[in-house]
Scaffold this motif. Structure first.
Motif, PDB file in Angstrom:
ATOM      1  N   ILE A  10       8.326 -17.269  19.515  1.00 39.29           N
ATOM      2  CA  ILE A  10       8.128 -17.639  20.916  1.00 39.29           C
ATOM      3  C   ILE A  10       9.422 -17.421  21.688  1.00 39.29           C
ATOM      4  N   LEU A  11       9.360 -16.574  22.694  1.00 44.52           N
ATOM      5  CA  LEU A  11      10.531 -16.352  23.544  1.00 44.52           C
ATOM      6  C   LEU A  11      10.430 -17.274  24.754  1.00 44.52           C
ATOM      7  N   ASP A  12      11.504 -17.350  25.539  1.00 44.96           N
ATOM      8  CA  ASP A  12      11.446 -18.199  26.724  1.00 44.96           C
ATOM      9  C   ASP A  12      10.321 -17.717  27.648  1.00 44.96           C
ATOM     10  N   GLN A  13       9.657 -18.650  28.306  1.00 40.64           N
ATOM     11  CA  GLN A  13       8.471 -18.361  29.124  1.00 40.64           C
ATOM     12  C   GLN A  13       7.337 -17.788  28.275  1.00 40.64           C
ATOM     13  N   TYR A  14       7.128 -18.414  27.091  1.00 44.61           N
ATOM     14  CA  TYR A  14       6.017 -17.996  26.230  1.00 44.61           C
ATOM     15  C   TYR A  14       4.706 -18.585  26.763  1.00 44.61           C
ATOM     16  N   ALA A  15       3.608 -17.924  26.402  1.00 39.48           N
ATOM     17  CA  ALA A  15       2.277 -18.329  26.879  1.00 39.48           C
ATOM     18  C   ALA A  15       1.727 -19.381  25.921  1.00 39.48           C
ATOM     19  N   ASP A  16       1.889 -20.641  26.288  1.00 41.65           N
ATOM     20  CA  ASP A  16       1.605 -21.729  25.340  1.00 41.65           C
ATOM     21  C   ASP A  16       0.149 -21.782  24.869  1.00 41.65           C
ATOM     22  N   TRP A  17      -0.795 -21.275  25.664  1.00 39.89           N
ATOM     23  CA  TRP A  17      -2.206 -21.353  25.280  1.00 39.89           C
ATOM     24  C   TRP A  17      -2.619 -20.313  24.240  1.00 39.89           C
ATOM     25  N   GLU A  18      -1.772 -19.345  23.965  1.00 42.32           N
ATOM     26  CA  GLU A  18      -2.206 -18.235  23.109  1.00 42.32           C
ATOM     27  C   GLU A  18      -2.162 -18.542  21.612  1.00 42.32           C
ATOM     28  N   GLY A  19      -1.374 -19.519  21.216  1.00 42.05           N
ATOM     29  CA  GLY A  19      -1.236 -19.782  19.785  1.00 42.05           C
ATOM     30  C   GLY A  19      -1.770 -21.121  19.316  1.00 42.05           C
ATOM     31  N   VAL A  20      -2.272 -21.932  20.247  1.00 41.90           N
ATOM     32  CA  VAL A  20      -2.584 -23.323  19.885  1.00 41.90           C
ATOM     33  C   VAL A  20      -3.757 -23.478  18.927  1.00 41.90           C
ATOM     34  N   TYR A  21      -4.806 -22.685  19.096  1.00 47.10           N
ATOM     35  CA  TYR A  21      -5.950 -22.808  18.177  1.00 47.10           C
ATOM     36  C   TYR A  21      -5.509 -22.482  16.753  1.00 47.10           C
ATOM     37  N   LEU A  22      -4.729 -21.426  16.630  1.00 41.16           N
ATOM     38  CA  LEU A  22      -4.274 -20.998  15.314  1.00 41.16           C
ATOM     39  C   LEU A  22      -3.301 -22.004  14.709  1.00 41.16           C
ATOM     40  N   SER A  45       7.813 -22.989  27.881  1.00 37.10           N
ATOM     41  CA  SER A  45       6.590 -22.209  27.982  1.00 37.10           C
ATOM     42  C   SER A  45       6.269 -21.957  29.456  1.00 37.10           C
ATOM     43  N   ILE A  46       5.322 -21.066  29.701  1.00 36.77           N
ATOM     44  CA  ILE A  46       4.847 -20.813  31.053  1.00 36.77           C
ATOM     45  C   ILE A  46       4.270 -22.101  31.643  1.00 36.77           C
ATOM     46  N   GLY A  47       3.718 -22.947  30.780  1.00 34.21           N
ATOM     47  CA  GLY A  47       3.164 -24.219  31.216  1.00 34.21           C
ATOM     48  C   GLY A  47       4.205 -25.316  31.388  1.00 34.21           C
ATOM     49  N   GLY A  48       5.483 -25.007  31.152  1.00 32.57           N
ATOM     50  CA  GLY A  48       6.535 -25.993  31.363  1.00 32.57           C
ATOM     51  C   GLY A  48       6.804 -26.914  30.182  1.00 32.57           C
ATOM     52  N   PHE A  49       6.282 -26.576  28.990  1.00 30.41           N
ATOM     53  CA  PHE A  49       6.588 -27.363  27.788  1.00 30.41           C
ATOM     54  C   PHE A  49       7.882 -26.836  27.190  1.00 30.41           C
ATOM     55  N   LYS A  50       8.862 -27.723  26.994  1.00 28.05           N
ATOM     56  CA  LYS A  50      10.103 -27.317  26.322  1.00 28.05           C
ATOM     57  C   LYS A  50       9.913 -27.462  24.821  1.00 28.05           C
ATOM     58  N   THR A  51      10.276 -26.437  24.097  1.00 27.05           N
ATOM     59  CA  THR A  51      10.116 -26.447  22.649  1.00 27.05           C
ATOM     60  C   THR A  51      11.464 -26.270  21.970  1.00 27.05           C
ATOM     61  N   SER A  52      11.770 -27.191  21.081  1.00 24.94           N
ATOM     62  CA  SER A  52      12.978 -27.098  20.282  1.00 24.94           C
ATOM     63  C   SER A  52      12.632 -26.265  19.040  1.00 24.94           C
ATOM     64  N   VAL A  53      13.239 -25.104  18.923  1.00 23.71           N
ATOM     65  CA  VAL A  53      12.825 -24.103  17.937  1.00 23.71           C
ATOM     66  C   VAL A  53      13.380 -24.423  16.546  1.00 23.71           C
ATOM     67  N   ASP A  54      12.576 -24.137  15.513  1.00 24.27           N
ATOM     68  CA  ASP A  54      13.002 -24.411  14.134  1.00 24.27           C
ATOM     69  C   ASP A  54      14.069 -23.438  13.633  1.00 24.27           C
ATOM     70  N   TYR A  55      13.907 -22.167  13.941  1.00 25.77           N
ATOM     71  CA  TYR A  55      14.845 -21.157  13.432  1.00 25.77           C
ATOM     72  C   TYR A  55      15.274 -20.206  14.535  1.00 25.77           C
ATOM     73  N   ILE A  56      16.567 -19.921  14.586  1.00 28.87           N
ATOM     74  CA  ILE A  56      17.075 -18.840  15.418  1.00 28.87           C
ATOM     75  C   ILE A  56      16.931 -17.550  14.606  1.00 28.87           C
ATOM     76  N   ILE A  57      16.541 -16.460  15.272  1.00 30.09           N
ATOM     77  CA  ILE A  57      16.395 -15.181  14.574  1.00 30.09           C
ATOM     78  C   ILE A  57      17.706 -14.813  13.889  1.00 30.09           C
ATOM     79  N   GLY A  58      17.598 -14.440  12.624  1.00 31.95           N
ATOM     80  CA  GLY A  58      18.772 -14.168  11.808  1.00 31.95           C
ATOM     81  C   GLY A  58      19.002 -15.292  10.816  1.00 31.95           C
TER      82      GLY A  58
END
Length: 206
Positions: A10-22, A45-58
């Motif tokens: 998920i990058l900044d301004q991700y579409a929060d509704w696209e992954g929730v069902y999965l 997210s585009i919906g304004g949810f701030k997400t603290s990410v588990d892993y930074i790429i790398g």
């Protein structure tokens, strides 16, 4: 039973509704765990949810069982680490799913060429020098070919359905039932399959 890891990119301004069902389907199962990965430690997210990410790429785990690339407004970037991460997942033949803007990123970087695929609008890709597909764009909500699922941004349920099939999440019948509930709602589900919350579908006596 070994724990399988799903990484949601998920990058900044991700579409929060696209992954929730999965994500909710996977996370409710004891044999799967859900993790987020990004370029930044916190993304919105585009919906304004701030997400603290588990892993930074790398710094992500070396082994994972599914990569889900969620769409959004930041996929037009040329970050080398991001591209390397995604390319490596393709090289390792990890099951990959991409939706909306994430599919544009795959098209632009030549990563759709060997799979039948869909996405938002193929005409946006005509300037991508690396987009040279062997099979033409499929006008469907979501498409699965081997270890890749692609979808347009209006297809979170179809996207989920094909991913669950790709990873053998459950029997085809059970996946179909889950998706039927999500698509048509509770009452249509009951008409077709019976009420799942009533033991043996008995009628209650008042």
């Amino acid at each position: 039973m070994s724990l399988k890891k799903a990484l949601f990119l998920i990058l900044d301004q991700y579409a929060d509704w696209e992954g929730v069902y999965l994500a909710s389907a996977l996370n409710q199962r004891e044999d799967w765990s859900v993790h987020t990965v990004s370029l930044d430690p916190i993304v919105s997210s585009i919906g304004g949810f701030k997400t603290s990410v588990d892993y930074i790429i790398g710094l992500e785990p070396a082994n994972f069982n599914l990569l889900v690339m969620i769409g959004g407004d930041s996929w037009s970037n040329d970050n080398k680490k991001l591209l390397h991460f995604v390319k490596t997942a393709f090289q390792k033949n990890i099951p990959i799913a991409a939706i909306c803007g994430a599919v544009d990123f795959l098209a632009k970087n030549g990563l759709l060429n060997n799979h039948s695929h869909t996405g938002n609008f193929v005409y946006l890709w005509k300037d991508y020098k690396q987009y040279k597909p062997i099979s033409s764009f499929v006008e469907k909500q979501a498409v699965r070919d081997k270890n890749l699922v692609t979808a347009n941004g209006t297809a979170p349920i179809e996207f989920t359905n094909l991913i669950l099939e790709m990873i053998d999440f459950d029997t085809p019948e059970n996946i179909e039932k889950m998706m039927y509930m999500n698509r048509y709602g509770f009452y249509h589900f009951c008409d077709k399959y019976g009420n799942p919350f009533v033991e043996g579908h008995h009628h209650h006596h008042h």
